[in-house]
Motif scaffolding. Structure first.
Motif, PDB file in Angstrom:
ATOM      1  N   ALA A  84      41.389  25.752  40.096  1.00  0.00           N
ATOM      2  CA  ALA A  84      40.663  24.481  40.123  1.00  0.00           C
ATOM      3  C   ALA A  84      39.346  24.626  40.876  1.00  0.00           C
ATOM      4  CB  ALA A  84      41.520  23.391  40.765  1.00  0.00           C
ATOM      5  N   ASN A  85      39.349  25.457  41.908  1.00  0.00           N
ATOM      6  CA  ASN A  85      38.127  25.634  42.695  1.00  0.00           C
ATOM      7  C   ASN A  85      38.011  27.074  43.187  1.00  0.00           C
ATOM      8  OD1 ASN A  85      35.959  25.565  44.380  1.00  0.00           O
ATOM      9  ND2 ASN A  85      36.660  23.819  45.601  1.00  0.00           N
ATOM     10  N   TYR A 119      37.304  41.750  50.722  1.00  0.00           N
ATOM     11  CA  TYR A 119      37.691  42.318  49.434  1.00  0.00           C
ATOM     12  C   TYR A 119      37.620  41.266  48.325  1.00  0.00           C
ATOM     13  CZ  TYR A 119      40.549  44.447  45.798  1.00  0.00           C
ATOM     14  OH  TYR A 119      41.009  44.943  44.600  1.00  0.00           O
ATOM     15  N   GLU A 120      37.009  41.629  47.212  1.00  0.00           N
ATOM     16  CA  GLU A 120      36.947  40.694  46.091  1.00  0.00           C
ATOM     17  C   GLU A 120      38.131  40.906  45.172  1.00  0.00           C
ATOM     18  OE1 GLU A 120      33.381  40.010  43.764  1.00  0.00           O
ATOM     19  OE2 GLU A 120      32.217  40.296  45.616  1.00  0.00           O
ATOM     20  N   SER A 122      42.311  36.168  43.522  1.00  0.00           N
ATOM     21  CA  SER A 122      41.764  36.379  44.875  1.00  0.00           C
ATOM     22  C   SER A 122      42.427  35.509  45.926  1.00  0.00           C
ATOM     23  CB  SER A 122      40.260  36.148  44.871  1.00  0.00           C
ATOM     24  OG  SER A 122      39.664  37.051  43.989  1.00  0.00           O
ATOM     25  N   LEU A 123      43.670  35.802  46.193  1.00  0.00           N
ATOM     26  CA  LEU A 123      44.378  35.167  47.296  1.00  0.00           C
ATOM     27  C   LEU A 123      44.596  36.235  48.346  1.00  0.00           C
ATOM     28  CD1 LEU A 123      47.187  33.440  45.171  1.00  0.00           C
ATOM     29  CD2 LEU A 123      45.015  32.429  45.909  1.00  0.00           C
ATOM     30  N   LYS A 124      44.484  35.859  49.598  1.00  0.00           N
ATOM     31  CA  LYS A 124      44.756  36.807  50.684  1.00  0.00           C
ATOM     32  C   LYS A 124      46.160  36.497  51.177  1.00  0.00           C
ATOM     33  CE  LYS A 124      40.503  37.460  49.813  1.00  0.00           C
ATOM     34  NZ  LYS A 124      40.077  38.546  48.926  1.00  0.00           N
ATOM     35  N   SER A 126      37.997  35.437  37.533  1.00  0.00           N
ATOM     36  CA  SER A 126      36.809  35.728  36.733  1.00  0.00           C
ATOM     37  C   SER A 126      37.193  35.867  35.256  1.00  0.00           C
ATOM     38  CB  SER A 126      36.100  36.955  37.311  1.00  0.00           C
ATOM     39  OG  SER A 126      35.890  37.914  36.330  1.00  0.00           O
ATOM     40  N   ALA A 127      38.320  36.528  34.985  1.00  0.00           N
ATOM     41  CA  ALA A 127      38.778  36.622  33.593  1.00  0.00           C
ATOM     42  C   ALA A 127      39.136  35.243  33.059  1.00  0.00           C
ATOM     43  CB  ALA A 127      39.988  37.551  33.507  1.00  0.00           C
ATOM     44  N   PHE A 128      39.733  34.434  33.928  1.00  0.00           N
ATOM     45  CA  PHE A 128      40.113  33.070  33.526  1.00  0.00           C
ATOM     46  C   PHE A 128      38.866  32.299  33.101  1.00  0.00           C
ATOM     47  CE2 PHE A 128      40.959  28.580  34.479  1.00  0.00           C
ATOM     48  CZ  PHE A 128      42.194  28.395  33.902  1.00  0.00           C
ATOM     49  N   TYR A 129      37.819  32.444  33.870  1.00  0.00           N
ATOM     50  CA  TYR A 129      36.600  31.704  33.525  1.00  0.00           C
ATOM     51  C   TYR A 129      35.863  32.313  32.344  1.00  0.00           C
ATOM     52  CZ  TYR A 129      37.332  28.392  37.180  1.00  0.00           C
ATOM     53  OH  TYR A 129      37.865  27.399  37.924  1.00  0.00           O
ATOM     54  N   ASP A 130      36.077  33.613  32.123  1.00  0.00           N
ATOM     55  CA  ASP A 130      35.523  34.191  30.886  1.00  0.00           C
ATOM     56  C   ASP A 130      36.192  33.552  29.678  1.00  0.00           C
ATOM     57  OD1 ASP A 130      33.784  35.792  32.129  1.00  0.00           O
ATOM     58  OD2 ASP A 130      34.956  37.654  31.913  1.00  0.00           O
ATOM     59  N   ASN A 131      37.480  33.213  29.864  1.00  0.00           N
ATOM     60  CA  ASN A 131      38.201  32.593  28.765  1.00  0.00           C
ATOM     61  C   ASN A 131      38.041  31.078  28.743  1.00  0.00           C
ATOM     62  OD1 ASN A 131      39.980  34.327  26.960  1.00  0.00           O
ATOM     63  ND2 ASN A 131      40.076  35.306  28.951  1.00  0.00           N
TER      64      ASN A 131
END
Ligand SMILES: Cc1ncc(C[n+]2csc(CCOP(=O)(O)OP(=O)(O)O)c2C)c(N)n1
Ligand code: SF4
Ligand SMILES: [Mg+2]
Lengths: 331, 635
Positions: A83-84, A190-191, A115-117, A302-307
């Protein structure tokens, strides 16, 4: 920019409810100090936890926080991240929360590289429910539900993460302020999804279970702090080193001074080495701490937003979508 | 249309296509529907899938069927007994025969009536010659062979060529109904734009089937049906399936609230069509996340809601059961969430592809502790659109999870739809909090509106509003954790009051058919709407003391429902379960009801409802015999 925040600015007014002497205090302290050091934006930082002593963590950090249900924190955090994606999200879980009831979600969060720590406070016990053995408890652990000693084989959190496809795996000890701060900083930078196992002392139900390597008198001899590109050496004077024995396909400890050129150099991108390091157990071998494994990869968001190329921005209207099919007009 | 053809003037005709899963029956059905819609008929459809994906060919459990009721309308169900059947193989005939009307026209594909085909279907004798089809109008057509001949020039493989037979048969059916091929040709052209030989073969098959009907030699044998046009309100129409309408309704909720929709789901029959539909609506601000299981799906939706998007999760009964604990979390954290339950037959894995309304208890009562939430139910495919918007409105106004009940029948059934005008929908308001509250943020974030009990929707990323939420009980005033006994009592009351307050914002219960008082009220909810509506209309032609009341708001009930039901002598509650709405009506309103329960996995037939209600009516009025009403009368 607002004035530099201090650790206190990251601390809530809530009364902390851990047992005196619990390792969780040390982790909290290092975390708030770390957040202040990096100047974390409080409104963009979120702590999400499951259930357990460790999972009370979010109540004590003055950021956004969500104390969810047992084992499901990675799933809740995944939805929030989607969501964010701008948010810095830390997941706090325990060995029970993350490796029994929530092991499935942990696996999927790690394999997706969202990207969760993820900080797993491993005390090898179910603290909150008063000390039953957990999936990381060693065989023979005496507890209320295993009075004769537990008999199921434990899982290694690090190896589980590696097998799940984690791209970043690190380890630290609760009271090792520098080691833990270093690992938190690396995870933060880390990304991608980061998995951090923190050896946490439950003073009430599993006291000193990590004593064999975390104890003051053993630290030097039984901890190897790994650094990418540097030799895997430890003990006083860095007198010991790790060597790969091709005959046994295993690591062995050698004299690092006499056989310096045989000592392995840490390569954090090498999954095989990571596996060997994560599998080392005290007292036979030193325990590997620090960033054991780290590779770059595309993140899930990032892949999610590519889709989802519109990134949730509406570029069409429902009125048009309603008509995006055969229509007919009745007059 | 030439005069020599028999012309059946019916107000509506029920047609059933049946064949093997691989015969393309579902496609044939949807294409037939788009042609009937363009020709101005009202319609309702019911796809009936086999449970197995690839059941052995030719077996009865591999039969896939598609039923369409078309005509002047108003048509609200897929019809009781088909007057026309197209059976692609002996198994399809065997399965369909008990369902169809006496005297129905049956087109059989004789190519498949081989010894082997018959024995796979479990026929010892060929039903065409043993008298079991006496009383029907049997039309034997060598569909497969004729199709293969037609498409030979296009050089398809034998299996590809055979697959054209659904279009061949459709061509024939189109001729029987005097329907134009245009819309279907257009679809074939678009669908196979890049596969020339497949495109041309299907077009040829369609036209050949159509020409076959035209052939003088057959014209006498094959009936032509002239279905009257429906009297529709003027406007722009489309066909819609429940799954589509629900997906569009969710997207519309996002548009009306100006928030993204984050849809999180794990595949399950019959909920998956919604997942598939929404995956194509990215442009409307919809994100779709396929989670690792139903628990992760609901949790991710809750996380998204925390983040300021409208979190939606969807499943059918077994998956909803897994979500239960997390739904309680959303109740406790006072976050909006939509939980969509496409009900199916149960318990456990039950009848995955069959329809049922048996999750009402699960929706209303099915959580640990006192955990009330609003429940709304869709009654028809197009109604799913409005129900989705209504549910989102409630969720955001009251800051609560809301259950949406639909079912396998609604998800897949289709009907014509007057395309809604988006301008008539009020925007969905979001409860906001000023960025710098004077008091403690934790307290301000849990300050609730006195009428709706909804709190402000505050999400990470908003400066100065950092706070913590969770599943632990919190102080009713301060929003901080509280284990105080009195406080828990007060919070439990507050959660109940919140759900009760929804009733102040929903319309009064209306009466779908009949007067607002009388002898018998037929009370239903969900997808039985069409059957109950038609049944009561049929009865109403002879008797004006029976009414149909259909409830959308299951929890809370509309404020006037108790009064309304009190004005009837008897309340009959037909449901596709063992009596769940009946329980709820007794529980919440204290009324006595007569349940009528059907759990065969098939929707109600209009006639069985008519019969049941008439018996009840006779009982109430004390009349011995009841008037005979049969289906098929002009309405
Ligand atoms: C669904 C569910 N099952 C069981 C529990 C009880 N429970 C709470 S915490 C916990 C174990 C916690 O152990 P761990 O994750 O290791 O956390 P710790 O307390 O040791 O930090 C259990 C079994 C629960 N809260 N919810
Ligand atoms: S029970 Fe153990 S883990 Fe829990 S607070 Fe006490 S010391 Fe810490
Ligand atoms: Mg533990």
């Amino acid at each position: 920019m607002s004035a530099q925040l201090t650790a206190r600015d990251y601390t809530t007014s809530q009364e902390v409810r851990w047992c005196p002497g619990c390792g969780d205090y040390a982790i909290l302290k290092t975390m708030t100090r770390f957040l202040a050091d990096v100047g974390a934006e409080r409104e963009n930082t979120v702590f999400i936890s499951g259930i357990g002593c460790s999972s009370r963590f979010p109540y004590y950090v003055e950021t956004y926080g969500f104390h969810t249900i047992h084992g499901r924190a990675p799933a809740v955090a995944t939805g929030l991240k989607l969501a964010n994606p701008e948010l810095d999200i830390w997941v706090v879980t325990g060995d029970g929360d993350g490796l029994s009831i929530g092991a499935n979600h942990l696996l999927h969060a790690l394999r997706r590289n969202i990207s969760l720590k993820i900080l797993l406070f491993n005390n090898e016990i179910y603290g909150l429910t008063k000390g039953q053995y957990s999936p990381t408890s060693r065989i023979g652990t005496k507890s209320p539900s295993s009075p004769g000693g537990s008999f199921d084989a434990p899982v290694s959190p690090g190896l589980y993460a590696l097998g799940s496809g984690a791209r970043f795996i690190a380890r630290a000890i609760d009271v090792d302020r520098n080691g833990l701060a270093g690992v938190l900083a690396a995870a933060h930078r880390y990304e991608g999804g980061a998995f951090v196992e923190i050896f946490q002392n439950c003073i009430v139900y599993n006291e000193d279970v990590f004593e064999s390597f975390a104890g003051r008198e053993h630290a030097v001899e039984r901890q190897v702090h790994v650094r990418h590109g540097e030799p895997l050496v430890f003990a006083a004077d860095n007198s010991k080193g790790l060597r790969f024995d091709t005959a046994t396909m295993a690591l062995e400890v050698i004299d690092a001074h006499e056989r310096a050129d045989e000592v392995l150099v840490h390569d954090e991108t090498n999954a095989t080495l990571a596996q060997l390091l994560l599998a080392m157990e005290a007292p036979e071998m030193p325990v590997a701490l620090g960033v054991v494994y780290r590779v770059e990869d595309e993140t899930f968001e990032s892949a999610f937003y590519d889709n989802h190329p519109t990134r949730f921005k509406r570029t069409g209207t429902v009125a048009d979508a309603l008509r995006n099919t055969n229509t007919w007009t009745v007059t | 249309m030439s005069a020599q053809h028999q012309e059946l003037h019916e107000s509506s005709v029920v047609v059933r296509f049946a064949g093997d899963s691989g015969d393309g029956v579902q496609l044939m059905g949807t294409q037939f529907v788009s042609a009937t819609a363009l020709a101005g008929s009202d319609f309702a459809t019911f796809p009936d899938y086999p449970a197995e994906i690839r059941a052995p060919a030719g077996t009865t459990f591999g039969v896939s069927a598609y039923q369409i009721n078309l005509g002047a309308g108003p048509i609200t169900t897929a019809g009781d007994a088909p007057q026309m059947l197209v059976a692609f193989n002996p198994a399809a005939l065997k399965v369909s025969l008990p369902l169809i009307a006496d005297g129905a026209a049956i087109i059989v594909n004789t190519t498949s009536f081989t010894k082997r085909g018959l024995s796979k279907a479990g026929y010892d004798e060929d039903p065409r010659s043993d008298g079991s089809l006496d009383g029907y109008q049997l039309i034997e057509v060598d569909v497969t062979r004729l199709t293969l001949e037609t498409v030979k020039p296009f050089g398809l493989s034998k299996s590809d060529a055979g697959r054209c037979k659904n279009f061949w048969a459709l061509g024939l059916v189109q001729w029987m109904f005097g329907l134009s091929l245009e819309a279907i040709e257009h679809w074939i052209n678009t669908k196979f734009a890049r596969k020339e030989s497949v495109r041309e073969a299907n077009l040829a098959a369609l036209r050949a089937g159509n020409a076959y009907g035209e052939t003088a030699a057959l014209a006498a044998a094959v009936p032509q049906l002239d279905v009257r046009k429906a009297r529709f309100e003027p406007g722009e129409y489309r066909g819609v399936r429940g799954g589509e309408a629900l997906a569009l309704g969710l997207a519309a909720s996002g548009e009306l609230a100006d928030r993204p929709i984050v849809f999180c789901s794990y595949p399950i029959t019959p909920a998956s069509p919604l997942l598939h539909q929404l995956a194509r609506l990215g442009k409307l601000g919809v994100g779709v996340f396929q989670a690792e299981d139903e628990i992760a799906a609901v949790c991710a939706a809750i996380g998204a809601s925390f983040g300021g998007a409208i979190g939606v999760t969807s499943s059918s009964g077994p998956g909803i059961a897994l979500k239960t604990e997390a739904i309680g979390l959303a109740i406790n954290a006072e976050l909006p969430l939509l939980v969509i339950d496409s009900q199916r037959g149960g318990p456990s894995t039950g009848l995955p592809t069959k329809t049922e309304q048996s999750d009402l208890y699960q929706a209303v009562y099915g959580r640990n502790a006192d955990a009330p939430l609003p429940v709304v139910a869709a009654r028809s495919p197009s109604d799913c659109f409005d129900v989705a918007i209504e549910a989102a409105r409630i969720a955001l106004r009251h800051m609560t999870p809301v259950f949406v009940l639909t079912d396998g029948y609604l998800a897949n059934a289709a009907e014509p739809w007057l395309i809604p005008d988006m301008n008539v929908y009020e925007p969905i308001e979001v409860n906001k909090l000023a960025s710098k509250p004077a008091k403690d943020v934790q307290t301000a974030v849990f300050e609730r509106d006195p009428k709706t009990f909804g709190r402000p929707w505050v999400s990470p990323g908003m400066p100065g509003l950092m706070h913590r939420i969770g599943g632990l009980e919190k102080d009713i005033q301060t929003g901080h954790i509280s284990y105080e006994a009195e406080n828990h009592q007060a919070m439990s009351q507050l959660r109940a009051d919140k759900v009760r307050s929804v009733a102040q914002f929903i319309p009064d219960q209306d009466v779908a058919v009949g007067p607002a008082q009388g002898a018998v009220a037929v009370v239903g909810w969900g997808s039985t709407y069409g059957a109950l509506y038609q049944a009561v209309r049929r009865i109403a032609r002879l008797n004006d003391c029976v009414s149909h009341i259909h409830i959308r708001h299951i929890n809370p009930f509309p404020r006037n429902l108790g009064d309304l039901l009190g004005r009837f002598e008897r309340i009959v509650v037909p449901e596709m379960n063992m009596g769940q709405l009946s329980t709820l009506l007794r529980d919440k309103l204290g009324v006595q009801v007569v349940p009528f329960n059907k759990v065969t996995g098939q929707p109600f037939l209009i006639q069985e409802v008519v019969d049941f209600v008439l018996d009840q009516l006779a009982d109430v009025t004390g009349e011995e015999s009841r008037p005979r009403i049969v289906s098929g009368e002009p309405q």
